[in-house]
Structure formats: structure tokens, C-alpha cells
Design an enzyme around this catalytic site. Structure first.
Site, mmCIF file in Angstrom:
data_model
loop_
_atom_site.group_PDB
_atom_site.id
_atom_site.type_symbol
_atom_site.label_atom_id
_atom_site.label_comp_id
_atom_site.label_asym_id
_atom_site.label_seq_id
_atom_site.Cartn_x
_atom_site.Cartn_y
_atom_site.Cartn_z
ATOM 1 C CB ALA A 66 -0.906 0.019 1.190
ATOM 2 N N GLY A 105 0.442 -5.115 0.900
ATOM 3 C CA GLY A 105 -0.718 -5.139 -0.171
ATOM 4 C C GLY A 105 -0.338 -5.514 -1.476
ATOM 5 C CD GLU A 108 -2.955 -7.610 2.496
ATOM 6 O OE1 GLU A 108 -2.616 -6.426 2.225
ATOM 7 O OE2 GLU A 108 -3.342 -7.901 3.584
ATOM 8 C CD GLU A 128 1.455 -5.910 5.377
ATOM 9 O OE1 GLU A 128 2.519 -6.712 5.700
ATOM 10 O OE2 GLU A 128 0.732 -5.818 4.465
HETATM 11 N N1 3HC Z 1 4.671 3.336 -0.227
HETATM 12 C C1 3HC Z 1 5.190 4.451 -0.587
HETATM 13 N N2 3HC Z 1 6.179 4.921 -1.087
HETATM 14 C C2 3HC Z 1 7.224 3.552 -0.855
HETATM 15 C C3 3HC Z 1 6.844 2.621 -0.273
HETATM 16 C C4 3HC Z 1 5.403 2.226 0.057
HETATM 17 N N3 3HC Z 1 4.900 1.092 0.323
HETATM 18 N N4 3HC Z 1 7.771 1.483 -0.500
HETATM 19 C C5 3HC Z 1 8.923 2.228 -0.782
HETATM 20 N N5 3HC Z 1 8.435 3.541 -1.021
HETATM 21 C C6 3HC Z 1 9.253 4.861 -1.538
HETATM 22 C C7 3HC Z 1 10.461 5.062 -0.653
HETATM 23 O O1 3HC Z 1 9.781 6.090 0.373
HETATM 24 C C8 3HC Z 1 11.523 5.630 -1.371
HETATM 25 O O2 3HC Z 1 10.899 6.929 -1.782
HETATM 26 P P1 3HC Z 1 11.946 7.987 -1.835
HETATM 27 O O3 3HC Z 1 12.793 7.792 -2.995
HETATM 28 O O4 3HC Z 1 11.304 9.552 -2.180
HETATM 29 O O5 3HC Z 1 12.861 8.295 -0.537
HETATM 30 C C9 3HC Z 1 11.271 5.061 -2.774
HETATM 31 O O6 3HC Z 1 10.246 4.185 -2.800
HETATM 32 C C10 3HC Z 1 12.289 3.713 -2.794
HETATM 33 O O7 3HC Z 1 12.455 2.890 -1.533
HETATM 34 P P2 3HC Z 1 13.788 2.569 -0.997
HETATM 35 O O8 3HC Z 1 14.688 3.610 -0.981
HETATM 36 O O9 3HC Z 1 13.365 1.900 0.209
HETATM 37 O O10 3HC Z 1 14.099 1.703 -2.206
HETATM 38 P P3 3HC Z 1 14.612 0.078 -2.113
HETATM 39 O O11 3HC Z 1 15.057 -0.282 -3.422
HETATM 40 O O12 3HC Z 1 16.197 0.166 -1.132
HETATM 41 O O13 3HC Z 1 13.782 -0.770 -1.340
HETATM 42 C C11 3HC Z 1 11.706 -1.869 -1.025
HETATM 43 C C12 3HC Z 1 12.558 -1.018 -1.932
HETATM 44 C C13 3HC Z 1 12.070 -3.321 -0.619
HETATM 45 C C14 3HC Z 1 10.346 -1.783 -1.824
HETATM 46 C C15 3HC Z 1 11.496 -0.805 -0.036
HETATM 47 O O14 3HC Z 1 11.321 0.411 -0.229
HETATM 48 C C16 3HC Z 1 10.279 -1.334 1.301
HETATM 49 O O15 3HC Z 1 10.660 -2.389 2.036
HETATM 50 N N6 3HC Z 1 9.364 -0.566 1.266
HETATM 51 C C17 3HC Z 1 8.110 -0.841 2.113
HETATM 52 C C18 3HC Z 1 7.517 -1.850 1.880
HETATM 53 C C19 3HC Z 1 6.121 -2.174 2.634
HETATM 54 O O16 3HC Z 1 6.475 -1.893 4.064
HETATM 55 N N7 3HC Z 1 5.291 -2.458 2.152
HETATM 56 C C20 3HC Z 1 4.189 -2.965 3.078
HETATM 57 C C21 3HC Z 1 3.440 -1.426 3.175
HETATM 58 S S1 3HC Z 1 1.819 -1.745 4.385
HETATM 59 C C22 3HC Z 1 0.717 -2.301 3.254
HETATM 60 O O17 3HC Z 1 0.829 -2.774 2.211
HETATM 61 C C23 3HC Z 1 -0.473 -2.418 4.164
HETATM 62 C C24 3HC Z 1 -1.485 -3.365 3.334
HETATM 63 O O18 3HC Z 1 -1.728 -4.813 4.160
HETATM 64 C C25 3HC Z 1 -2.731 -2.899 3.508
#
Ligand code: 3HC
Length: 692
Positions: A66, A105, A108, A128
Site C-alpha cells: 500500500a 498489499g 495481498e 507490515e
Molecule cells: N509506499 C510509498 N512509498 C514507498 C513504499 C510504499 N509502500 N515503499 C517504498 N517507497 C518509496 C520510498 O519512500 C522511497 O522514496 P524516496 O525515493 O522518495 O525516498 C522509494 O520508494 C524507494 O524506496 P527505498 O529507498 O526503500 O528503495 P529500495 O530499493 O532500497 O527498497 C523496497 C525497495 C524493498 C520496496 C522498500 O522500499 C520497502 O521495503 N518498502 C516498504 C514496503 C512495505 O512496507 N510494504 C507494506 C506497506 S503496508 C501495506 O501494504 C498495508 C496493507 O496490508 C494494507
């Protein structure tokens, strides 16, 4: 090909619709992407010429979750939950074609599809929990049905992703695509049609949950396996409740329970802290003052001077990062000891199953031991990790000048020395930088990247990118004694030592900190690091508790005795020897020991530390308050659920911090003199984290 919206395209090839999503950087499920998928899918499902749908992503990754930036705001239509229900309810097969990091997400959404195919390098997971949340779009209900309760507990509680091969074994994906992903996915969809495979809707089928004989046992086992994660973690408890609902409620009711828990967590303090840290970590990775066009240079060959504790740990971190490493030590015996220690540490990891046995040989083959600095000639980066003595470090840099290429980077691993003075030992101070690794360097994630007065932007950018490539968290800091972390620790230590002289025992201070939420207090932490860091028998003052302990061979956990006594399992127990010494030292200082409250301990140890953080910001040693928090979480075990000391101070109220400092300043002195920044923020009702 039809353009559905700015981020989604629809192509129909021989009865198969391919919905391709292109929303850089990570295809997060923002409103625009959800809209595009909903519209594109609607068209494909309504088109009589379409018999199956493939969802795939352009760019580096399939949907990584998400959109975290939308959290905490009202959710715009179409919601992810609605989208997922549409996908799963479709009357035509929908196949998810996965690559990159399929997270949260994104996973999911993939689970709502009727089949999943993935590139071999794909990573899949539910991170998450690291954001203080649980999967909130059906993940806690579909995952256990698909892979079984025990694996679902592991995946959701750890938040760690798994590779495609493991996902295939667990049944999380149906096939691995070794060739072109798009062709493999369309071929898979076609075979699905030809074989008239029934549509698999996970929601409609208890799947592996049906065979769960005794869920209570599985919950108990998972609670034991993940006890450390679950302790004081609201999201972990939420995950257990949501998975519990999956085992006893019909799907729709389980889903409603999941949604409820997700919403509670989203509004709770822990998730706020963890989401703050997510943004803080990414902000810390960026240098805001680089001239346009500054590009990091690639680093392939690295050298290390010094094969002591730090040198070894740094070498291990570099080898684990896939680099060729030359390690130099003056005496052949010390070099041999260093290399042997590196090998046995890798072998110990392999024995614990953390490293493939063949990887040990691979890593060792990339390590070149040497007693000649001249062997560092071809390196892109050389890190000196010798004693913390300015003259020695300067001399090494002077010698390296004549050896390494003019464009190589010279790094000093110092925990407190003036990097400008170290750089002065080289004729190219602009290519010198500090890399402050934390012990053990191959384990600890934090690296303080110290920019000297002359360090060029390109060298700083290269160092930050290099640290990230090692899987570590780099925080840029300015030159100043102790940089961020050790400078704040020093203030805490001074006060903790003083409290012990006045009447507290080391374990009283530690208990207050563990009660506050930290994994260990300052004395236990000092025992772990070793009390003889920076101590020598010749120079021992014999006046401090630490010096007295070192003199009688109590050097910390490694010698089974320090502030505490340790048994073979490294369990710490109260030491009568330490207690006796403490009383002796109080008496020698002419102090009448008194009862000290937990409140006083916390105020005197924590609040001046926050004050020091404010001074660090004022002096621009740290660029942002959030950088200080990133340092504490990654280098000193501050729990992510508490955000970091500056975040904590903001949440707790800066007015109170200021009041406590003012109250103690007359008796306790300069560490309690409020920083001008703190005073201003209180006056203006501002906050540390709202500053930049
Ligand atoms: N939402 C919004 N922005 C995101 C994002 C997300 N889920 N994941 C990454 N980004 C953004 C980062 O903030 C960063 O932005 P910036 O360049 O402006 O700083 C850019 O994407 C690149 O991210 P990274 O620097 O972390 O890039 P990497 O290549 O090192 O890593 C990744 C990529 C493995 C995808 C890492 O970004 C990551 O782990 N992201 C989080 C993933 C996450 O937590 N997903 C679950 C979200 S909660 C959810 O899905 C709820 C659901 O159950 C309803």
C-alpha cells in the site's frame, strides 16, 4: 494497446488481457494505481474477447505494498479491499506475474488472483509489522488458508520476505518462471484455460486451515519462537489476534476482525513511531546539499588497515557484501589471528544455518591478507581501522597517499577523533571521510558517515551509496567529538556514574531503562561492549568504578564479570564485588548514600541526552532530528516502536523536558543547561521532528 490511465495499460493478445502497472519507484498502491487497476480490470472482464487476465508490473518490482504516504488520511475509492474482492470474484482467471519485492498489499493483491507465477529472484513477504501494522487487506485470512497456520505466523510475525523457491515449496506461488515473465504468465493463463482448471478463490476454501489439528499448540510454539518480537509489540499481538480469527471465524468475519485491528494499530502510538522511522531512514540516506549531477562512484575493491576487532568486523561486512577485500596488518601473527577469527566467525554462522557452507569458502577466497600497505594499490576505498590514536592514523594516511590511486577514497574508522585532523595527514583531504562502524561491525547496521570540512560531495555520496550497498544504514554526520551516538551516550554515562556514587546501584539504573522500554540499560550495555575499551593498566586512574573493575580483571561480559557477574549462558546477575566497590567509592568521595527514585534516574539520564541531541542539531552535526533517531534505533537498540529519543521527546512534550533540565541545572551543571534550540521550540510550540 489501451492506456487506462497514467500508470496502467491494457493489452489484449490472443484472448489474454495483460494489465501492466507502471508507477515508479515501487508500484505502491496509491489511489491512481488502484483506479487504473479497477478500470482496466473492469474492461477486461467485460470484454467477451478476453478469457483470462495477467497482472504484471513494469520497473524494478511488482507492487511493494500500500502507499505508506496515504496512511493516516481518509482512504479514497476504490479501496484496496474492494479491488481485491473484485479480482478474487472475477469469472475469468486472473494470474499475478511477480518480480522484485512483492510486499504487503502487493502480496495481498496477488493472493486474490487465482494463480501466481514469479521470477526466481522474487522476494515475497508481509513487512507490515515493521510499520507497526498487520496485513490489512485480507493477508491474515488468506495466507494461513494457503500456506498453513504455522508458516503464516512466521511470515507475518517476522515481516521477513522469502525467496521464490521457498514460496513455491510453501504453495504461496504456483510456478517459477525461468524465462521471460510476461510470456511465461500468458502461457500459464492459456494452459489454465485449456485445462479448464477451476478458479481457485482462497476466500472460499479453508485450504490448509482445514487440516489444522490443534491451532492452540501452533500459536504457543510461534509465541516461543518469536518471543522477542512479540514482547511490547502491539502489532505482533494484533497479528496473533487476526490469525486467531482466521482459525475460528468464517472468512468475511475474519476479514472484518482484521480490518478492525488494522485500524486500531494505525491510530496507535507504535505504528506512528514506526512509520516515522520508515520515512526517517529514507531521509537519512539522502544528502540534501549535493550539487546537481553529483553521482556516487562504484566501489569494487576495498582495503582495510588493521586486523583487530574493528578491522575484522569491517572485513566481514565487506565480504558479506560481495566485495574483494585486502586486509593489511603489520605483524604476520596478528594478521593470521585476524584471518582465523574471520573464518571461524563465518563457520559459526554456517553451523547455525545462517550461511550456506560453500559461501564460507567463497567469502574467504575473496579475502587477501597482507603485511604490505603497497598491496592496497588497486583499491577504490581503503578503511583504516587501527588504534584510536591520531598520530598513527595520520601517518597511515600519509603512507597511503603514495600507494593508492588519486581517485581512491580514504576512510577512517574512528568513534570520536577529529576527522579533519586525520584528513590532514593526507595530501588529499578532499578524498578523506570517516566511516564509524559499530561493534560488531558485521552485525550492527549503523554507520556514521563523517563528512570532513574538505570532503567532496562526490566522496560523501559514494560513501553513503556504498554503505547502503552493504545493507547498512548510513547517517551523515559532521565532525564533532563522539559524532551523534557516542556524544549522547557519554552524557548519559556521566550521569549514570554519578547516580551510582550518590546511592543507586548499576542494576537500579539498568532496571529503569528496561522498564522504560530499552532492551538493556547503560551498565549492561557497557559490559557487552567491554569495560576496557579505551582503558589501559598503565594509564588507569583507579578512581572510577569502571577503572577499578578493569584493574581486578572484570572487563565485562567477555571475562564473565564486569558490573555484573555472568554464567556460562551469559545471564547477568547482581555482583556483590561491584556493590562493595560502589560503596567504597561513595565513601571515598565523602558522599552519604541515599535512596534514589526511578523517576530521578530517568530524568537525570535521559533528559540531558535529549538536550545533547538538541545541541547536536544546533551545531549542525546532524542535519535532522530524525537522523539522531535513526542512529539510536540502528546503533544503540532503541526500540523502533518508540521512534527514537527525539521523537519520544516530541511526543512526551518538550515543555516537560525543558522544565526538568532547568530544575536540575543548578545542582548538576552544564549537561542540564538547556540548549537554545530547545528553549526556542518550547517558546514557539515547535517540535524537533517538525524542524526541517
Ligand atoms: N509506499 C510509498 N512509498 C514507498 C513504499 C510504499 N509502500 N515503499 C517504498 N517507497 C518509496 C520510498 O519512500 C522511497 O522514496 P524516496 O525515493 O522518495 O525516498 C522509494 O520508494 C524507494 O524506496 P527505498 O529507498 O526503500 O528503495 P529500495 O530499493 O532500497 O527498497 C523496497 C525497495 C524493498 C520496496 C522498500 O522500499 C520497502 O521495503 N518498502 C516498504 C514496503 C512495505 O512496507 N510494504 C507494506 C506497506 S503496508 C501495506 O501494504 C498495508 C496493507 O496490508 C494494507
Amino acid at each position: 494497446m489501451t492506456i487506462v490511465n497514467e500508470v496502467v495499460r491494457l493489452e489484449i493478445e490472443d484472448r489474454i488481457a495483460v494489465l501492466s502497472l507502471d508507477h515508479p519507484p515501487v508500484n505502491a498502491l496509491s489511489r491512481i494505481l488502484r483506479e487504473g487497476i479497477a478500470t482496466g480490470l473492469g474492461r477486461a472482464l467485460a470484454d467477451p474477447g478476453v478469457e483470462a487476465v495477467v497482472i504484471l508490473c513494469e520497473g524494478a518490482t511488482f507492487i511493494a505494498g500500500a502507499d505508506i504516504r496515504e496512511f493516516g488520511r481518509p482512504i479514497a475509492e476504490p479501496t484496496l479491499a474492494a479491488l481485491i474482492a473484485t479480482i478474487e470474484g472475477a469469472g475469468k482467471p486472473v494470474v499475478a506475474a511477480l518480480h522484485g519485492t512483492v510486499l504487503g498489499g502487493g502480496l495481498e493483491l496477488a493472493l486474490a488472483c487465482h494463480a501466481r507465477i514469479a521470477r526466481p529472484s522474487t522476494k515475497l513477504g508481509f513487512p507490515e509489522i515493521k510499520l507497526g501494522l498487520i496485513p490489512g487487506a485480507g493477508g491474515t485470512q488468506r495466507l494461513p488458508r494457503l500456506v498453513g497456520l504455522s508458516h503464516a505466523l512466521d511470515l507475518i510475525l517476522t515481516g521477513e520476505p522469502i525467496g521464490a523457491a521457498r514460496a513455491r515449496t510453501l504453495g504461496l506461488i504456483d510456478e517459477i518462471a525461468y524465462g521471460d515473465l510476461r510470456s511465461a504468465a500468458t502461457a500459464f493463463a492459456r494452459a489454465h484455460l485449456e485445462q479448464r482448471t477451476p478458479l481457485r478463490r482462497i476466500a472460499a476454501d479453508a485450504g490448509r486451515l482445514a487440516g489444522t489439528i490443534d491451532p492452540a499448540d501452533m500459536f504457543d510454539a510461534a509465541k516461543m519462537r518469536h518471543a522477542r518480537i512479540i514482547a511490547r509489540n502491539d502489532a505482533a499481538r494484533g497479528a496473533l489476534n487476526a490469525l486467531h480469527a482466521a482459525t475460528r471465524l468464517p472468512f468475511e468475519e475474519g476479514l472484518a476482525r482484521e480490518r478492525e485491528i488494522f485500524a486500531e494499530l494505525m491510530n496507535g502510538p507504535q505504528s506512528k513511531a514506526q512509520r516515522y522511522l520508515f520515512a526517517a531512514t529514507r531521509a537519512a540516506a539522502k544528502l540534501g546539499d549535493l550539487p546537481a549531477g553529483t553521482r556516487p562512484k562504484p566501489i569494487a575493491r576495498v582495503g582495510i588497515v588493521g586486523a583487530g576487532t574493528m578491522g575484522r568486523g569491517i572485513a566481514m561486512a565487506f565480504l558479506a557484501g560481495g566485495l574483494d577485500v585486502t586486509i593489511v596488518e603489520t605483524a604476520r601473527e596478528s594478521l593470521g589471528r585476524g584471518v582465523a577469527a574471520i573464518r571461524s566467525a563465518f563457520e559459526a554462522s554456517a553451523a547455525k544455518g545462517r550461511l550456506r557452507p560453500e559461501a564460507v569458502a567463497g567469502r574467504m577466497a575473496r579475502l587477501t591478507p597482507s603485511t604490505a600497505l603497497s598491496d592496497l594499490a588497486g583499491c577504490d576505498l581503503v578503511v583504516e581501522a587501527v588504534f584510536e590514536t591520531l598520530a598513527v592514523k595520520r601517518e597511515i594516511f600519509g603512507k597511503l597517499d603514495a600507494i593508492v590511486r588519486p581517485d581512491a577514497i580514504l576512510a577512517t574508522n574512528t568513534s570520536h577523533l577529529d576527522v579533519n585532523q586525520v584528513a590532514g595527514g593526507s595530501k588529499r583531504p578532499e578524498r578523506v571521510i570517516g566511516l564509524h562502524f559499530f561493534t560488531p561491525a558485521h552485525v550492527m547496521k549503523l554507520v556514521e558517515v563523517v563528512r570532513g570540512a574538505k570532503t567532496t560531495p562526490e566522496v560523501a555520496a559514494t560513501a553513503m551509496a556504498f554503505v547502503k550497498s552493504l545493507g547498512k544504514v548510513g547517517v551523515a554526520v559532521g565532525v564533532g567529538d563522539g559524532f551523534i551516538g557516542n556524544r549522547m551516550v557519554r552524557v548519559r554515562r556521566q550521569e549514570a556514574d554519578r547516580l551510582v556514587l550518590e546511592g543507586a546501584m548499576p542494576w537500579d539504573v539498568d532496571r529503569v531503562f528496561t522498564g522504560f522500554g530499552l532492551p538493556m540499560g547503560p551498565f549492561r550495555m557497557a559490559d557487552l561492549a567491554g569495560l576496557d575499551l579505551g582503558w589501559s593498566r598503565e594509564a588507569s586512574s583507579g578512581r572510577s568504578l569502571r577503572a577499578r573493575l578493569c584493574e581486578i580483571g572484570r572487563r565485562g561480559e567477555k571475562s564473565k564479570a564486569g558490573f555484573y557477574d555472568y554464567d556460562a549462558e551469559r545471564t547477568a546477575t547482581i555482583s556483590p564485588v561491584t556493590e562493595g566497590l560502589v560503596r567504597e567509592l561513595s565513601e571515598a568521595a565523602g558522599l552519604q548514600r541515599r535512596a534514589i527514585t526511578d523517576r530521578e534516574i530517568l530524568e537525570r539520564c535521559l533528559y540531558p541526552m535529549i538536550n545533547e541531541g538538541a545541541k547536536i542539531l544546533e551545531e549542525r552535526i546532524a542535519a535532522r532530528a530524525s537522523d539522531i533517531d535513526v542512529v539510536w534505533v540502528n546503533g544503540y537498540g532503541w526500540p523502533p516502536v518508540m521512534g527514537g529519543p527525539m521523537f519520544w521527546a516530541d511526543a512526551n512534550g518538550l515543555g516537560e523536558v525543558l522544565e526538568v533540565l532547568r530544575r536540575h541545572e543548578p545542582a548538576l551543571g552544564s549537561a542540564f543547561r538547556p540548549s537554545g534550540l530547545l528553549e526556542r521550540l518550547v517558546r514557539e510550540e515547535g517540535s524537533f521532528t517538525g524542524l526541517f
